[in-house]
Design an enzyme around this catalytic site. Sequence first.
Site, PDB file in Angstrom:
ATOM      1  N   HIS A  24      -4.170  22.552   0.390  1.00 31.47           N
ATOM      2  CA  HIS A  24      -3.602  22.289   1.720  1.00 31.47           C
ATOM      3  C   HIS A  24      -4.358  21.165   2.430  1.00 31.47           C
ATOM      4  O   HIS A  24      -5.563  21.038   2.291  1.00 31.47           O
ATOM      5  CB  HIS A  24      -3.685  23.535   2.594  1.00 31.47           C
ATOM      6  CG  HIS A  24      -2.980  24.729   2.019  1.00 31.47           C
ATOM      7  ND1 HIS A  24      -2.875  25.912   2.692  1.00 31.47           N
ATOM      8  CD2 HIS A  24      -2.352  24.915   0.838  1.00 31.47           C
ATOM      9  CE1 HIS A  24      -2.207  26.779   1.949  1.00 31.47           C
ATOM     10  NE2 HIS A  24      -1.884  26.211   0.810  1.00 31.47           N
ATOM     11  N   GLU A  71       6.137  34.868  -1.061  1.00 35.70           N
ATOM     12  CA  GLU A  71       5.761  33.486  -0.754  1.00 35.70           C
ATOM     13  C   GLU A  71       6.094  32.587  -1.940  1.00 35.70           C
ATOM     14  O   GLU A  71       5.758  32.898  -3.088  1.00 35.70           O
ATOM     15  CB  GLU A  71       4.261  33.392  -0.424  1.00 35.70           C
ATOM     16  CG  GLU A  71       3.859  31.962  -0.064  1.00 35.70           C
ATOM     17  CD  GLU A  71       2.500  31.833   0.611  1.00 35.70           C
ATOM     18  OE1 GLU A  71       1.888  32.861   0.944  1.00 35.70           O
ATOM     19  OE2 GLU A  71       2.071  30.680   0.797  1.00 35.70           O
ATOM     20  N   HIS A 115       5.263  28.537   6.067  1.00 29.98           N
ATOM     21  CA  HIS A 115       3.861  28.157   6.174  1.00 29.98           C
ATOM     22  C   HIS A 115       3.855  26.641   6.261  1.00 29.98           C
ATOM     23  O   HIS A 115       4.353  25.970   5.356  1.00 29.98           O
ATOM     24  CB  HIS A 115       3.070  28.597   4.933  1.00 29.98           C
ATOM     25  CG  HIS A 115       2.756  30.072   4.914  1.00 29.98           C
ATOM     26  ND1 HIS A 115       2.206  30.686   3.816  1.00 29.98           N
ATOM     27  CD2 HIS A 115       2.894  31.018   5.873  1.00 29.98           C
ATOM     28  CE1 HIS A 115       2.021  31.980   4.112  1.00 29.98           C
ATOM     29  NE2 HIS A 115       2.436  32.207   5.328  1.00 29.98           N
ATOM     30  N   ASP A 122      -1.843  23.200  -5.265  1.00 30.40           N
ATOM     31  CA  ASP A 122      -2.058  24.084  -4.116  1.00 30.40           C
ATOM     32  C   ASP A 122      -3.332  23.746  -3.338  1.00 30.40           C
ATOM     33  O   ASP A 122      -4.243  24.558  -3.223  1.00 30.40           O
ATOM     34  CB  ASP A 122      -2.084  25.558  -4.581  1.00 30.40           C
ATOM     35  CG  ASP A 122      -2.034  26.516  -3.394  1.00 30.40           C
ATOM     36  OD1 ASP A 122      -1.894  26.040  -2.245  1.00 30.40           O
ATOM     37  OD2 ASP A 122      -2.146  27.730  -3.608  1.00 30.40           O
ATOM     38  N   HIS A 173       1.632  36.874  -2.080  1.00 33.12           N
ATOM     39  CA  HIS A 173       1.836  36.049  -3.271  1.00 33.12           C
ATOM     40  C   HIS A 173       2.389  36.961  -4.359  1.00 33.12           C
ATOM     41  O   HIS A 173       1.741  37.964  -4.676  1.00 33.12           O
ATOM     42  CB  HIS A 173       0.518  35.433  -3.731  1.00 33.12           C
ATOM     43  CG  HIS A 173      -0.061  34.466  -2.738  1.00 33.12           C
ATOM     44  ND1 HIS A 173      -1.227  33.760  -2.959  1.00 33.12           N
ATOM     45  CD2 HIS A 173       0.372  34.077  -1.507  1.00 33.12           C
ATOM     46  CE1 HIS A 173      -1.477  32.992  -1.919  1.00 33.12           C
ATOM     47  NE2 HIS A 173      -0.529  33.165  -1.024  1.00 33.12           N
ATOM     48  N   HIS A 189       3.226  24.322  -0.944  1.00 28.04           N
ATOM     49  CA  HIS A 189       3.542  24.924  -2.244  1.00 28.04           C
ATOM     50  C   HIS A 189       4.835  24.369  -2.839  1.00 28.04           C
ATOM     51  O   HIS A 189       4.874  24.037  -4.029  1.00 28.04           O
ATOM     52  CB  HIS A 189       3.672  26.447  -2.109  1.00 28.04           C
ATOM     53  CG  HIS A 189       2.395  27.127  -1.743  1.00 28.04           C
ATOM     54  ND1 HIS A 189       2.298  28.478  -1.562  1.00 28.04           N
ATOM     55  CD2 HIS A 189       1.146  26.637  -1.523  1.00 28.04           C
ATOM     56  CE1 HIS A 189       1.055  28.805  -1.239  1.00 28.04           C
ATOM     57  NE2 HIS A 189       0.338  27.697  -1.202  1.00 28.04           N
ATOM     58  N   HIS A 196      -0.329  38.685   5.989  1.00 25.53           N
ATOM     59  CA  HIS A 196      -0.533  38.143   4.637  1.00 25.53           C
ATOM     60  C   HIS A 196      -1.328  39.153   3.818  1.00 25.53           C
ATOM     61  O   HIS A 196      -2.388  39.605   4.237  1.00 25.53           O
ATOM     62  CB  HIS A 196      -1.286  36.812   4.734  1.00 25.53           C
ATOM     63  CG  HIS A 196      -1.165  35.954   3.511  1.00 25.53           C
ATOM     64  ND1 HIS A 196      -1.514  36.404   2.247  1.00 25.53           N
ATOM     65  CD2 HIS A 196      -0.714  34.688   3.346  1.00 25.53           C
ATOM     66  CE1 HIS A 196      -1.292  35.426   1.368  1.00 25.53           C
ATOM     67  NE2 HIS A 196      -0.796  34.373   2.011  1.00 25.53           N
ATOM     68  N   TYR A 204      -5.214  38.016  -1.502  1.00 24.33           N
ATOM     69  CA  TYR A 204      -5.006  37.121  -2.652  1.00 24.33           C
ATOM     70  C   TYR A 204      -5.266  37.834  -3.972  1.00 24.33           C
ATOM     71  O   TYR A 204      -4.776  37.428  -5.019  1.00 24.33           O
ATOM     72  CB  TYR A 204      -5.961  35.914  -2.582  1.00 24.33           C
ATOM     73  CG  TYR A 204      -5.712  34.989  -1.419  1.00 24.33           C
ATOM     74  CD1 TYR A 204      -4.434  34.538  -1.122  1.00 24.33           C
ATOM     75  CD2 TYR A 204      -6.769  34.548  -0.626  1.00 24.33           C
ATOM     76  CE1 TYR A 204      -4.201  33.688  -0.065  1.00 24.33           C
ATOM     77  CE2 TYR A 204      -6.550  33.684   0.438  1.00 24.33           C
ATOM     78  CZ  TYR A 204      -5.268  33.262   0.713  1.00 24.33           C
ATOM     79  OH  TYR A 204      -5.052  32.411   1.766  1.00 24.33           O
ATOM     80  N   GLU A 243      -1.667  26.906   7.878  1.00 20.69           N
ATOM     81  CA  GLU A 243      -2.759  27.363   6.988  1.00 20.69           C
ATOM     82  C   GLU A 243      -3.550  26.142   6.555  1.00 20.69           C
ATOM     83  O   GLU A 243      -3.910  25.985   5.393  1.00 20.69           O
ATOM     84  CB  GLU A 243      -2.185  28.040   5.745  1.00 20.69           C
ATOM     85  CG  GLU A 243      -1.312  29.220   6.009  1.00 20.69           C
ATOM     86  CD  GLU A 243      -0.742  29.811   4.728  1.00 20.69           C
ATOM     87  OE1 GLU A 243      -0.106  29.060   3.948  1.00 20.69           O
ATOM     88  OE2 GLU A 243      -0.964  30.997   4.498  1.00 20.69           O
ATOM     89  N   ARG A 300     -10.093  38.176  -0.128  1.00 23.47           N
ATOM     90  CA  ARG A 300     -10.644  37.999  -1.482  1.00 23.47           C
ATOM     91  C   ARG A 300     -11.116  39.323  -2.067  1.00 23.47           C
ATOM     92  O   ARG A 300     -11.834  39.363  -3.056  1.00 23.47           O
ATOM     93  CB  ARG A 300     -11.805  37.005  -1.479  1.00 23.47           C
ATOM     94  CG  ARG A 300     -11.500  35.729  -0.736  1.00 23.47           C
ATOM     95  CD  ARG A 300     -11.437  34.520  -1.674  1.00 23.47           C
ATOM     96  NE  ARG A 300     -10.795  33.400  -1.011  1.00 23.47           N
ATOM     97  CZ  ARG A 300      -9.777  32.719  -1.500  1.00 23.47           C
ATOM     98  NH1 ARG A 300      -9.270  33.041  -2.669  1.00 23.47           N
ATOM     99  NH2 ARG A 300      -9.253  31.714  -0.841  1.00 23.47           N
ATOM    100  N   ASP A 320       6.304  27.895   1.837  1.00 20.73           N
ATOM    101  CA  ASP A 320       5.081  27.183   2.176  1.00 20.73           C
ATOM    102  C   ASP A 320       5.327  25.721   1.819  1.00 20.73           C
ATOM    103  O   ASP A 320       5.610  25.392   0.664  1.00 20.73           O
ATOM    104  CB  ASP A 320       3.927  27.800   1.354  1.00 20.73           C
ATOM    105  CG  ASP A 320       2.586  27.165   1.646  1.00 20.73           C
ATOM    106  OD1 ASP A 320       2.502  25.925   1.649  1.00 20.73           O
ATOM    107  OD2 ASP A 320       1.609  27.913   1.836  1.00 20.73           O
TER     108      ASP A 320
END
Length: 275
Positions: free
Chosen positions: A225, A142, A210, A223, A107, A178, A67, A70, A255, A37, A175
């Site tokens: 999960h 992704e 993913h 989105d 992303h 997604h 990864h 974000y 995830e 983040r 994913d």
Amino acid sequence: MRYIGCHLSTTGGFVSTVKTACGIGANTFAFFTRNPRGSRAKEEDPADCAAAMALMRESGFGTLVAHGSYTMNLCTADPEAREFAAQILCDDLRRMRLLPGNYYNFHPGSHVGQGTDAGIEMISDALKKALAPGYPVTVLLEAMAGKGSEVGGDFAQLKKIIDCVGSDNVGVCLDTCHIFDGGYDIVNDLDGVLAEFDCVVGIDRLKALHLNDSKNPLGSHKDRHECIGEGYLGMETFQKIINHPALKELPMILETPNELPGYQKEIALLRAAER
Ligand code: FE
Ligand code: FE
Ligand code: ZN
């Protein structure tokens, strides 16, 4: 034997992370290259990376799927913020040189009003600049849920970026949450979705998965999960996914909303479904 793992923290170093992975039955894992983040990254440790690579070879690990953060938005409208994101990408790719042969997934970004095509161009530009010839890591786009102004919410957008960059070093990470959110019905027609991916992008570009169940029905663009088998995808779908001839060799990363014991259970659940 599938390559199944989850997101793990690397704050104790990569060797320690590989041991943690082994302890929960994983033989691959994902890790954030920096604060997911934020933008802060830890000092690199070449000796630790080399030792981890050796340990993974000995233990029969599959390819890792790093990864990106974000917050790294390569197609933000503000030129200064965009330049900052491009620098983060370059720094991440430089760090990944210590883990050659593994994957770096991120992303693609969110255009914030400029439109998808402008976003695709910006993302492609950043990748073109960051990817040196002979670079030892494959970068994965992704597939996104298409939330807000996310780029990469359908296969055609991913294909456009790949074509624009024009490098063999670019692949795709699908994913499951997604793409279901994006309207691809992998519950009722997994073969059809994969045939469409092959037709639009080319199945050889598919490098990682993913594995996430979804809290929302097909085409929700939300989105969110869910744990494996507890959402709209359901265990039967994951059974089909992990046994699909086009997918079973790929690294599969969980995830799901879990801590280590939950991940360990889900890995065991998936392994029990291997045919
Ligand atoms: Fe992601
Ligand atoms: Fe994901
Ligand atoms: Zn997600």
